[in-house]
Design a protein around this motif. Structure first.
Motif, PDB file in Angstrom:
ATOM      1  N   ALA A 197       0.835  -1.209   0.000  1.00 35.95           N
ATOM      2  CA  ALA A 197       0.000   0.000   0.000  1.00 35.95           C
ATOM      3  C   ALA A 197       0.864   1.252   0.000  1.00 35.95           C
ATOM      4  O   ALA A 197       0.571   2.227  -0.705  1.00 35.95           O
ATOM      5  N   GLN A 198       1.940   1.244   0.778  1.00 30.83           N
ATOM      6  CA  GLN A 198       2.831   2.403   0.832  1.00 30.83           C
ATOM      7  C   GLN A 198       3.511   2.640  -0.515  1.00 30.83           C
ATOM      8  O   GLN A 198       3.595   3.775  -0.984  1.00 30.83           O
ATOM      9  N   ALA A 199       4.000   1.560  -1.149  1.00 31.75           N
ATOM     10  CA  ALA A 199       4.692   1.710  -2.429  1.00 31.75           C
ATOM     11  C   ALA A 199       3.726   2.068  -3.553  1.00 31.75           C
ATOM     12  O   ALA A 199       4.094   2.787  -4.491  1.00 31.75           O
ATOM     13  N   LEU A 200       2.504   1.574  -3.480  1.00 28.60           N
ATOM     14  CA  LEU A 200       1.507   1.936  -4.492  1.00 28.60           C
ATOM     15  C   LEU A 200       1.184   3.411  -4.399  1.00 28.60           C
ATOM     16  O   LEU A 200       1.035   4.099  -5.425  1.00 28.60           O
ATOM     17  N   ALA A 201       1.093   3.945  -3.182  1.00 20.90           N
ATOM     18  CA  ALA A 201       0.810   5.367  -2.999  1.00 20.90           C
ATOM     19  C   ALA A 201       2.010   6.236  -3.351  1.00 20.90           C
ATOM     20  O   ALA A 201       1.856   7.362  -3.830  1.00 20.90           O
ATOM     21  N   ASN A 202       3.217   5.694  -3.140  1.00 18.53           N
ATOM     22  CA  ASN A 202       4.443   6.456  -3.383  1.00 18.53           C
ATOM     23  C   ASN A 202       5.505   5.506  -3.919  1.00 18.53           C
ATOM     24  O   ASN A 202       6.312   4.972  -3.149  1.00 18.53           O
ATOM     25  N   PRO A 203       5.548   5.278  -5.230  1.00 15.14           N
ATOM     26  CA  PRO A 203       6.492   4.306  -5.791  1.00 15.14           C
ATOM     27  C   PRO A 203       7.953   4.617  -5.492  1.00 15.14           C
ATOM     28  O   PRO A 203       8.786   3.713  -5.477  1.00 15.14           O
ATOM     29  N   ASP A 204       8.293   5.885  -5.236  1.00 15.65           N
ATOM     30  CA  ASP A 204       9.676   6.225  -4.905  1.00 15.65           C
ATOM     31  C   ASP A 204      10.123   5.561  -3.613  1.00 15.65           C
ATOM     32  O   ASP A 204      11.330   5.418  -3.369  1.00 15.65           O
ATOM     33  N   LEU A 205       9.156   5.142  -2.787  1.00 19.20           N
ATOM     34  CA  LEU A 205       9.496   4.488  -1.530  1.00 19.20           C
ATOM     35  C   LEU A 205      10.133   3.123  -1.759  1.00 19.20           C
ATOM     36  O   LEU A 205      10.856   2.621  -0.895  1.00 19.20           O
ATOM     37  N   SER A 206       9.904   2.520  -2.939  1.00 18.36           N
ATOM     38  CA  SER A 206      10.400   1.171  -3.170  1.00 18.36           C
ATOM     39  C   SER A 206      11.920   1.085  -3.063  1.00 18.36           C
ATOM     40  O   SER A 206      12.446   0.342  -2.227  1.00 18.36           O
ATOM     41  N   PRO A 207      12.694   1.850  -3.841  1.00 20.39           N
ATOM     42  CA  PRO A 207      14.154   1.759  -3.663  1.00 20.39           C
ATOM     43  C   PRO A 207      14.623   2.341  -2.333  1.00 20.39           C
ATOM     44  O   PRO A 207      15.594   1.838  -1.736  1.00 20.39           O
ATOM     45  N   ALA A 208      13.927   3.383  -1.845  1.00 18.35           N
ATOM     46  CA  ALA A 208      14.356   4.020  -0.599  1.00 18.35           C
ATOM     47  C   ALA A 208      14.077   3.151   0.622  1.00 18.35           C
ATOM     48  O   ALA A 208      14.707   3.326   1.671  1.00 18.35           O
ATOM     49  N   GLY A 209      13.142   2.213   0.490  1.00 14.13           N
ATOM     50  CA  GLY A 209      12.751   1.419   1.651  1.00 14.13           C
ATOM     51  C   GLY A 209      13.483   0.107   1.795  1.00 14.13           C
ATOM     52  O   GLY A 209      13.187  -0.661   2.725  1.00 14.13           O
ATOM     53  N   MET A 210      14.445  -0.181   0.914  1.00  6.88           N
ATOM     54  CA  MET A 210      15.079  -1.498   0.936  1.00  6.88           C
ATOM     55  C   MET A 210      16.209  -1.615   1.964  1.00  6.88           C
ATOM     56  O   MET A 210      16.218  -2.538   2.771  1.00  6.88           O
ATOM     57  N   PHE A 211      17.140  -0.667   1.963  1.00 10.57           N
ATOM     58  CA  PHE A 211      18.241  -0.797   2.910  1.00 10.57           C
ATOM     59  C   PHE A 211      17.775  -0.725   4.363  1.00 10.57           C
ATOM     60  O   PHE A 211      18.354  -1.399   5.235  1.00 10.57           O
ATOM     61  N   PRO A 212      16.726   0.047   4.684  1.00 11.29           N
ATOM     62  CA  PRO A 212      16.239   0.016   6.071  1.00 11.29           C
ATOM     63  C   PRO A 212      15.847  -1.379   6.568  1.00 11.29           C
ATOM     64  O   PRO A 212      15.798  -1.596   7.784  1.00 11.29           O
ATOM     65  N   LEU A 213      15.588  -2.305   5.665  1.00 13.38           N
ATOM     66  CA  LEU A 213      15.300  -3.672   6.094  1.00 13.38           C
ATOM     67  C   LEU A 213      16.545  -4.289   6.731  1.00 13.38           C
ATOM     68  O   LEU A 213      16.455  -4.982   7.755  1.00 13.38           O
ATOM     69  N   ARG A 214      17.693  -4.057   6.134  1.00 14.12           N
ATOM     70  CA  ARG A 214      18.939  -4.549   6.710  1.00 14.12           C
ATOM     71  C   ARG A 214      19.248  -3.835   8.023  1.00 14.12           C
ATOM     72  O   ARG A 214      19.605  -4.464   9.025  1.00 14.12           O
ATOM     73  N   ALA A 215      19.080  -2.521   8.007  1.00 13.97           N
ATOM     74  CA  ALA A 215      19.342  -1.753   9.227  1.00 13.97           C
ATOM     75  C   ALA A 215      18.382  -2.155  10.343  1.00 13.97           C
ATOM     76  O   ALA A 215      18.780  -2.254  11.510  1.00 13.97           O
ATOM     77  N   GLY A 216      17.130  -2.399  10.002  1.00  7.78           N
ATOM     78  CA  GLY A 216      16.158  -2.802  11.012  1.00  7.78           C
ATOM     79  C   GLY A 216      16.496  -4.134  11.643  1.00  7.78           C
ATOM     80  O   GLY A 216      16.266  -4.349  12.843  1.00  7.78           O
ATOM     81  N   LEU A 235       8.267  -4.082  -3.777  1.00  8.95           N
ATOM     82  CA  LEU A 235       8.439  -4.364  -5.205  1.00  8.95           C
ATOM     83  C   LEU A 235       7.097  -4.513  -5.917  1.00  8.95           C
ATOM     84  O   LEU A 235       6.885  -3.957  -7.003  1.00  8.95           O
ATOM     85  N   VAL A 236       6.186  -5.277  -5.319  1.00  5.29           N
ATOM     86  CA  VAL A 236       4.877  -5.480  -5.960  1.00  5.29           C
ATOM     87  C   VAL A 236       4.082  -4.184  -5.966  1.00  5.29           C
ATOM     88  O   VAL A 236       3.393  -3.867  -6.951  1.00  5.29           O
ATOM     89  N   GLY A 237       4.168  -3.402  -4.891  1.00  9.31           N
ATOM     90  CA  GLY A 237       3.461  -2.123  -4.859  1.00  9.31           C
ATOM     91  C   GLY A 237       3.923  -1.184  -5.954  1.00  9.31           C
ATOM     92  O   GLY A 237       3.111  -0.507  -6.607  1.00  9.31           O
ATOM     93  N   ALA A 238       5.238  -1.128  -6.193  1.00  5.18           N
ATOM     94  CA  ALA A 238       5.760  -0.291  -7.285  1.00  5.18           C
ATOM     95  C   ALA A 238       5.280  -0.813  -8.642  1.00  5.18           C
ATOM     96  O   ALA A 238       4.979  -0.029  -9.556  1.00  5.18           O
ATOM     97  N   GLU A 239       5.217  -2.150  -8.782  1.00  2.31           N
ATOM     98  CA  GLU A 239       4.697  -2.729 -10.018  1.00  2.31           C
ATOM     99  C   GLU A 239       3.236  -2.345 -10.223  1.00  2.31           C
ATOM    100  O   GLU A 239       2.831  -1.948 -11.332  1.00  2.31           O
ATOM    101  N   LEU A 240       2.438  -2.445  -9.182  1.00  2.00           N
ATOM    102  CA  LEU A 240       1.019  -2.102  -9.306  1.00  2.00           C
ATOM    103  C   LEU A 240       0.834  -0.628  -9.643  1.00  2.00           C
ATOM    104  O   LEU A 240      -0.087  -0.269 -10.386  1.00  2.00           O
ATOM    105  N   ALA A 241       1.701   0.223  -9.108  1.00  2.00           N
ATOM    106  CA  ALA A 241       1.613   1.644  -9.446  1.00  2.00           C
ATOM    107  C   ALA A 241       1.880   1.861 -10.927  1.00  2.00           C
ATOM    108  O   ALA A 241       1.164   2.617 -11.600  1.00  2.00           O
ATOM    109  N   ALA A 242       2.897   1.187 -11.462  1.00  2.00           N
ATOM    110  CA  ALA A 242       3.219   1.330 -12.883  1.00  2.00           C
ATOM    111  C   ALA A 242       2.139   0.727 -13.772  1.00  2.00           C
ATOM    112  O   ALA A 242       1.897   1.209 -14.878  1.00  2.00           O
ATOM    113  N   ALA A 243       1.500  -0.327 -13.279  1.00  2.00           N
ATOM    114  CA  ALA A 243       0.471  -1.022 -14.074  1.00  2.00           C
ATOM    115  C   ALA A 243      -0.925  -0.468 -13.828  1.00  2.00           C
ATOM    116  O   ALA A 243      -1.894  -1.011 -14.359  1.00  2.00           O
ATOM    117  N   ARG A 244      -1.048   0.602 -13.054  1.00  2.00           N
ATOM    118  CA  ARG A 244      -2.374   1.122 -12.678  1.00  2.00           C
ATOM    119  C   ARG A 244      -3.318   1.306 -13.861  1.00  2.00           C
ATOM    120  O   ARG A 244      -4.499   0.947 -13.775  1.00  2.00           O
TER     121      ARG A 244
END
Length: 296
Positions: A197-216, A235-244
């Motif tokens: 839901a977050q990535a669908l609303a803001n696809p830019d969050l997809s690349p920005a949200g990946m490294f925090p997984l390691r840090a978390g 990843l799927v949220g960004a795909e759904l945004a592009a395929a909207r």
């Protein structure tokens, strides 16, 4: 002793599946890990014979789809340009076989020029779907290593788009720093839906949200299944945004393996889409059956 009228073959990159058929009825089925990616040019015929050798005494036609017809497969089948019908069995190729009992027909794939795209195997699932719903007008989503979004109208494939979401997920979890956090963990459904839901609303969050997984994981002990769910959701949220444009206000049918299709269905439903799920394996067989009827 199984004596089929014909044999259905779904030959992907990693798996080979075969069915002994009597009309539209399955008499027997088998599979192996001898997908196209594991075989050299002279290994396709032996791999097939390992599974169907005791079925072919009467030389039944073998109808095959998938990567067996790719460049680097048994023999290269053409790509048919869209818009077009999902299948044209008359344009199947017949590779040379050393065993005279083999009568193999490899179905062609589909292509489009703008943007450039191709598919092999999914067109048979599409044909299987349209055999049961010939008047469908909407979008088909076929998730997998390379997810296909397909526009259907008037019984024709109008065009399609491929997203490498599954392959990107595999690369990140096997070859990036995220392998240390995610690995082979099964994605948590709740974490997936929140991130999607977050990535669908803001696809830019997809690349920005990946490294925090390691840090978390390092700083707060983020569980591997939560990290896997969040990565998949990003990843799927960004795909759904592009395929909207393909699913918004259009009936969408998700065709694929049950677990993966369920994730796409949940994310689309959460976004308000008119989305439904169908089993991909069953539709491959329906499509091959339709091809057999046309070849016969």
């Amino acid at each position: 002793m199984v004596t089929p009228d014909w044999i259905a073959v779904d030959w992907g990159t990693t798996r080979l599946r075969v069915w002994a058929m009597a009309g539209a009825d399955v008499l027997d089925s088998r599979s192996s890990d001898k997908g196209m990616g594991a075989l050299g040019p002279d290994q396709f015929e032996p791999a097939l014979l390992d599974l169907i050798g005791d079925w072919i005494a009467g030389r039944p036609p073998v109808i095959a789809c998938g990567m067996v017809g790719a460049r680097g497969g048994w023999a290269e089948a053409e790509y048919r340009a869209t818009p077009c019908a999902a299948l044209d069995p008359a344009r199947a190729i017949r590779p040379k076989a050393a065993d005279p009992r083999l009568d193999v027909h490899i179905l062609p794939g589909l292509s489009q020029l703008d943007p450039p795209d191709v598919m092999r195997g999914e067109e048979t699932q599409i044909a299987g779907f349209l055999a049961g719903q010939p008047d469908f007008d909407g979008t088909l989503c076929l998730p997998g290593t390379h997810c296909k979004w397909v526009r259907i109208s008037g019984g024709m494939v109008e065009g399609f788009h491929t997203f490498m979401t599954g392959e990107i997920y595999a690369l990140l979890t096997r070859h990036s720093v995220l392998r240390l956090t995610v690995g082979d963990a099964r994605p948590d459904a709740a974490a997936f839906l929140k991130a999607a839901a977050q990535a669908l609303a803001n696809p830019d969050l997809s690349p920005a949200g990946m490294f925090p997984l390691r840090a978390g994981a390092l700083l707060a002990g983020l569980p591997a299944q939560d990290a896997a769910g969040r990565l998949s959701g990003l990843l799927v949220g960004a795909e759904l945004a592009a395929a909207r444009p393909l699913w918004l206000d259009r009936r969408t049918i998700i065709i694929g393996a049950p677990d993966l299709a369920a994730f796409y269905h949940q994310a689309l439903t959460q976004a308000g889409a008119d989305a439904h799920v169908m089993d991909g394996a069953a539709l491959v067989l329906s499509g091959l059956t339709a091809a057999r009827a046309a070849i016969a």
